[in-house]
Scaffold this motif. Structure first.
Motif, PDB file in Angstrom:
ATOM      1  N   GLU A  32       0.982  -1.139   0.020  1.00  0.00           N
ATOM      2  CA  GLU A  32      -0.115   0.139  -0.158  1.00  0.00           C
ATOM      3  C   GLU A  32       1.055   1.057   0.043  1.00  0.00           C
ATOM      4  O   GLU A  32       1.809   1.353   0.702  1.00  0.00           O
ATOM      5  CB  GLU A  32      -0.835   0.110   1.167  1.00  0.00           C
ATOM      6  CG  GLU A  32      -1.609   1.251   1.464  1.00  0.00           C
ATOM      7  CD  GLU A  32      -2.114   1.461   2.933  1.00  0.00           C
ATOM      8  OE1 GLU A  32      -3.363   1.850   3.086  1.00  0.00           O
ATOM      9  OE2 GLU A  32      -1.264   1.153   3.662  1.00  0.00           O
ATOM     10  N   ALA A  33       0.831   1.997  -0.720  1.00  0.00           N
ATOM     11  CA  ALA A  33       1.521   3.179  -1.041  1.00  0.00           C
ATOM     12  C   ALA A  33       0.826   4.424  -1.280  1.00  0.00           C
ATOM     13  O   ALA A  33      -0.287   4.546  -1.958  1.00  0.00           O
ATOM     14  CB  ALA A  33       2.503   3.160  -2.084  1.00  0.00           C
ATOM     15  N   GLU A  34       1.239   5.631  -0.564  1.00  0.00           N
ATOM     16  CA  GLU A  34       0.553   7.005  -0.833  1.00  0.00           C
ATOM     17  C   GLU A  34       1.631   8.001  -0.921  1.00  0.00           C
ATOM     18  O   GLU A  34       2.665   7.804   0.059  1.00  0.00           O
ATOM     19  CB  GLU A  34      -0.409   7.404   0.363  1.00  0.00           C
ATOM     20  CG  GLU A  34      -0.066   7.282   1.552  1.00  0.00           C
ATOM     21  CD  GLU A  34      -0.973   7.425   2.753  1.00  0.00           C
ATOM     22  OE1 GLU A  34      -1.610   8.519   2.711  1.00  0.00           O
ATOM     23  OE2 GLU A  34      -1.376   6.510   3.583  1.00  0.00           O
ATOM     24  N   GLY A  35       1.328   9.003  -1.851  1.00  0.00           N
ATOM     25  CA  GLY A  35       2.608   9.967  -1.735  1.00  0.00           C
ATOM     26  C   GLY A  35       2.015  11.344  -2.587  1.00  0.00           C
ATOM     27  O   GLY A  35       1.008  11.473  -3.006  1.00  0.00           O
ATOM     28  N   THR A  36       2.904  12.188  -2.667  1.00  0.00           N
ATOM     29  CA  THR A  36       2.794  13.432  -3.131  1.00  0.00           C
ATOM     30  C   THR A  36       3.906  13.801  -4.221  1.00  0.00           C
ATOM     31  O   THR A  36       4.937  13.350  -3.952  1.00  0.00           O
ATOM     32  CB  THR A  36       2.869  14.670  -2.196  1.00  0.00           C
ATOM     33  OG1 THR A  36       1.884  14.308  -1.140  1.00  0.00           O
ATOM     34  CG2 THR A  36       2.570  15.938  -2.647  1.00  0.00           C
ATOM     35  N   ASP A  37       3.452  14.424  -5.394  1.00  0.00           N
ATOM     36  CA  ASP A  37       4.636  14.730  -6.247  1.00  0.00           C
ATOM     37  C   ASP A  37       4.119  16.064  -6.710  1.00  0.00           C
ATOM     38  O   ASP A  37       3.492  16.432  -7.365  1.00  0.00           O
ATOM     39  CB  ASP A  37       4.553  13.659  -7.558  1.00  0.00           C
ATOM     40  CG  ASP A  37       5.729  13.920  -8.511  1.00  0.00           C
ATOM     41  OD1 ASP A  37       6.712  14.743  -8.131  1.00  0.00           O
ATOM     42  OD2 ASP A  37       5.456  13.371  -9.519  1.00  0.00           O
ATOM     43  N   ILE A  38       5.257  17.032  -6.766  1.00  0.00           N
ATOM     44  CA  ILE A  38       5.201  18.524  -7.291  1.00  0.00           C
ATOM     45  C   ILE A  38       6.469  18.906  -7.921  1.00  0.00           C
ATOM     46  O   ILE A  38       7.550  18.687  -7.474  1.00  0.00           O
ATOM     47  CB  ILE A  38       5.062  19.373  -5.876  1.00  0.00           C
ATOM     48  CG1 ILE A  38       3.836  19.166  -4.903  1.00  0.00           C
ATOM     49  CG2 ILE A  38       4.881  20.810  -6.154  1.00  0.00           C
ATOM     50  CD1 ILE A  38       3.698  19.728  -3.805  1.00  0.00           C
ATOM     51  N   LEU A  39       6.077  19.260  -9.133  1.00  0.00           N
ATOM     52  CA  LEU A  39       7.182  20.023 -10.022  1.00  0.00           C
ATOM     53  C   LEU A  39       6.851  21.293 -10.604  1.00  0.00           C
ATOM     54  O   LEU A  39       5.949  21.483 -11.061  1.00  0.00           O
ATOM     55  CB  LEU A  39       7.437  18.962 -11.067  1.00  0.00           C
ATOM     56  CG  LEU A  39       8.581  19.459 -12.141  1.00  0.00           C
ATOM     57  CD1 LEU A  39       9.971  19.581 -11.336  1.00  0.00           C
ATOM     58  CD2 LEU A  39       8.819  18.472 -13.273  1.00  0.00           C
TER      59      LEU A  39
END
Length: 464
Positions: A32-39
């Motif tokens: 199970e994975a959760e995350g944030t990605d901002i560029l």
């Protein structure tokens, strides 16, 4: 979500019991994975996302042949088990050799020391990136391009095997990358900084000095002369030492590289001398608090600390259970996968050269003309050969740091370079900025570190 993973442990045990007799080895990995990605590129938002995923893979081994099947719908798990078993039975025609490990049943997680990034809103994370973007742009009007990237991820993994292992393990990882490009006419220079943490969101909040330094280096380099290409005695800082030991030596220590390449295996013969008696090189996930740290690898092997070079002599290498079994050595807990889409392969964790005894100031003594290189800008390796670009550099003249120069690249053969280390500094720094790539699995979190080094006869590229 955590309850979902906990509730299916009995299911995994039942499935393992039902299917394991058809192969030599069977493993199910759920994640199970959760995350944030901002560029951000300048004022443009290229990526702004939060995501959650649940999936897994099945690995089966029969007569030395491996089958892998991944999935993101738990309802299809029995089909995926059948696929992995079928694939393994088709390709297997030798003998399954896996170094033995004790079966483990445990639940463990890498605890944060501060704020969990999952409790920080996407808006706050975006505002942090905006602030760093403005910092980069504010350094000088000649800054033409900036980029700021933020990423965090939380992974919770369950591993169940036909040998009786049942492990649940979780961790949180965070990383930020900064770049600024300066232009003056046709002259273009770039500065970069990267940082990461498995400890706390606060580690990414107060980076103003580090962020501005990327832009300042780019601007300063516009007016610097290029280094004159030659062979020099070079002093490198701990960040470049960490990059060197990871990229140039660490990958050659991964036993799948050696096992699949008889020529490399001959070169990497245990007991061969590679450097002076002061040279000590290690890799291990057991040291706590670093980005390559964990309790168990993705085969359920406990984390260890492996000495690779002792007193200048090669004494160890990094293993999965299969490479350890085939080479008759002990598993080291270095079998890792980026996520459930991939099969575990031999990977570094935290790799470092141990500090030495020479005061850093003494590393420069008696160098008539040399180069002092700090930080990194980029690099590449090709087998035994490497080329790294320094983030900043100075000439060394008559034992003193002299004028700054740019366009410094360091090239050489890793084995010759290890032999050419003349002195090892008494300083040490852990670099948590690493995102390692291998076998299409790019961005795996690692740590690397070391002291400053003095190395003779390094090929330095620049103006001819």
């Amino acid at each position: 979500m955590p309850k979902l993973l906990a509730d299916i442990q009995n299911l995994l045990s039942d499935l393992i019991a039902r299917y394991s007799s058809r192969v030599d080895y069977l493993m199910i990995r759920l994640e199970e994975a959760e995350g944030t990605d901002i560029l951000l590129r300048g004022d443009k938002v290229e990526t702004l996302s939060e995501g959650i995923s649940i999936g897994g893979h099945v690995r089966a081994c029969h007569k030395g042949g491996w089958g892998l099947s991944s999935f993101n719908q738990l309802a299809t798990i029995e089909q995926r088990i059948e696929e992995a078993i079928a694939a393994a039975r088709i390709v297997g025609d030798e003998e399954t050799i896996l170094a033995p490990i004790d079966p483990i049943q445990t639940v463990c997680n890498l605890h944060l020391t501060g704020i969990d990034p999952r409790t920080v809103s996407l808006k706050q994370k975006k505002e942090l990136c905006d602030r760093y973007t403005e910092l980069l742009k504010s350094v000088d009007s000649r800054i033409t391009t900036t980029s700021v990237r933020y990423g965090d991820s939380c992974q919770r993994v369950i591993i169940a095997t036909s040998e009786g292992t049942l492990i649940e393990q979780s961790w949180v990882d965070m990383e930020m990358r900064f770049a600024a490009t300066a232009r003056n006419g046709d002259t273009v220079q770039t500065g970069r900084e990267t940082t990461g943490s498995r400890k706390a969101f606060e580690d990414l909040v107060n980076l103003d000095t580090q962020v501005k330094s990327a832009a300042e280096r780019a601007v300063t380099a516009l007016s610097l002369p290029s280094v004159k290409g030659n062979t020099y005695t070079v002093v490198i800082d701990p960040i470049l030492t960490g990059l060197f030991v990871h990229e140039a030596f660490g990958h050659l220590s991964e036993a799948d590289m050696a096992y699949e390449n008889p020529d490399l295996l001959e070169v990497m013969t245990l007991g061969r001398r590679f450097g002076s008696e002061e040279l000590q090189i290690f890799d291990g996930a057991a040291p706590q608090g670093h980005r390559g740290s964990y309790f168990y690898d993705d085969e359920g092997t406990p984390a260890t600390t492996t000495q690779l070079i002792k007193d200048g002599v090669l004494v160890g290498r990094l293993h999965s259970r299969e490479t350890a079994g085939k080479l008759g050595e002990a598993p080291t807990g270095n079998s890792r996968c980026l996520d459930y889409h991939y099969s575990p392969i031999v990977r570094m964790t935290n790799t470092w050269i141990e500090r030495g005894k020479t005061p850093v100031a003494d590393l420069f003594t008696d160098i008539k003309e040399g180069v002092y290189a700090r930080n990194w800008l980029g690099g590449m390796t090709n087998g035994e050969m490497f080329t790294f670009s320094a983030g900043e550099a100075w000439m060394i003249r008559n034992g003193k740091i002299s004028e700054p120069v740019k366009d410094v690249t360091l090239s050489g053969n890793v084995f010759q370079t290890l032999a050419d280390i003349e002195a090892i500094g008494d300083d040490f720094y852990w670099d948590e900025s690493g995102g390692c790539g291998k076998g299409g699995q790019n961005g795996l979190a690692v740590g690397c570190g070391g002291p400053s080094l003095r190395i003779r006869d390094v090929v330095v590229g620049g103006e001819s």
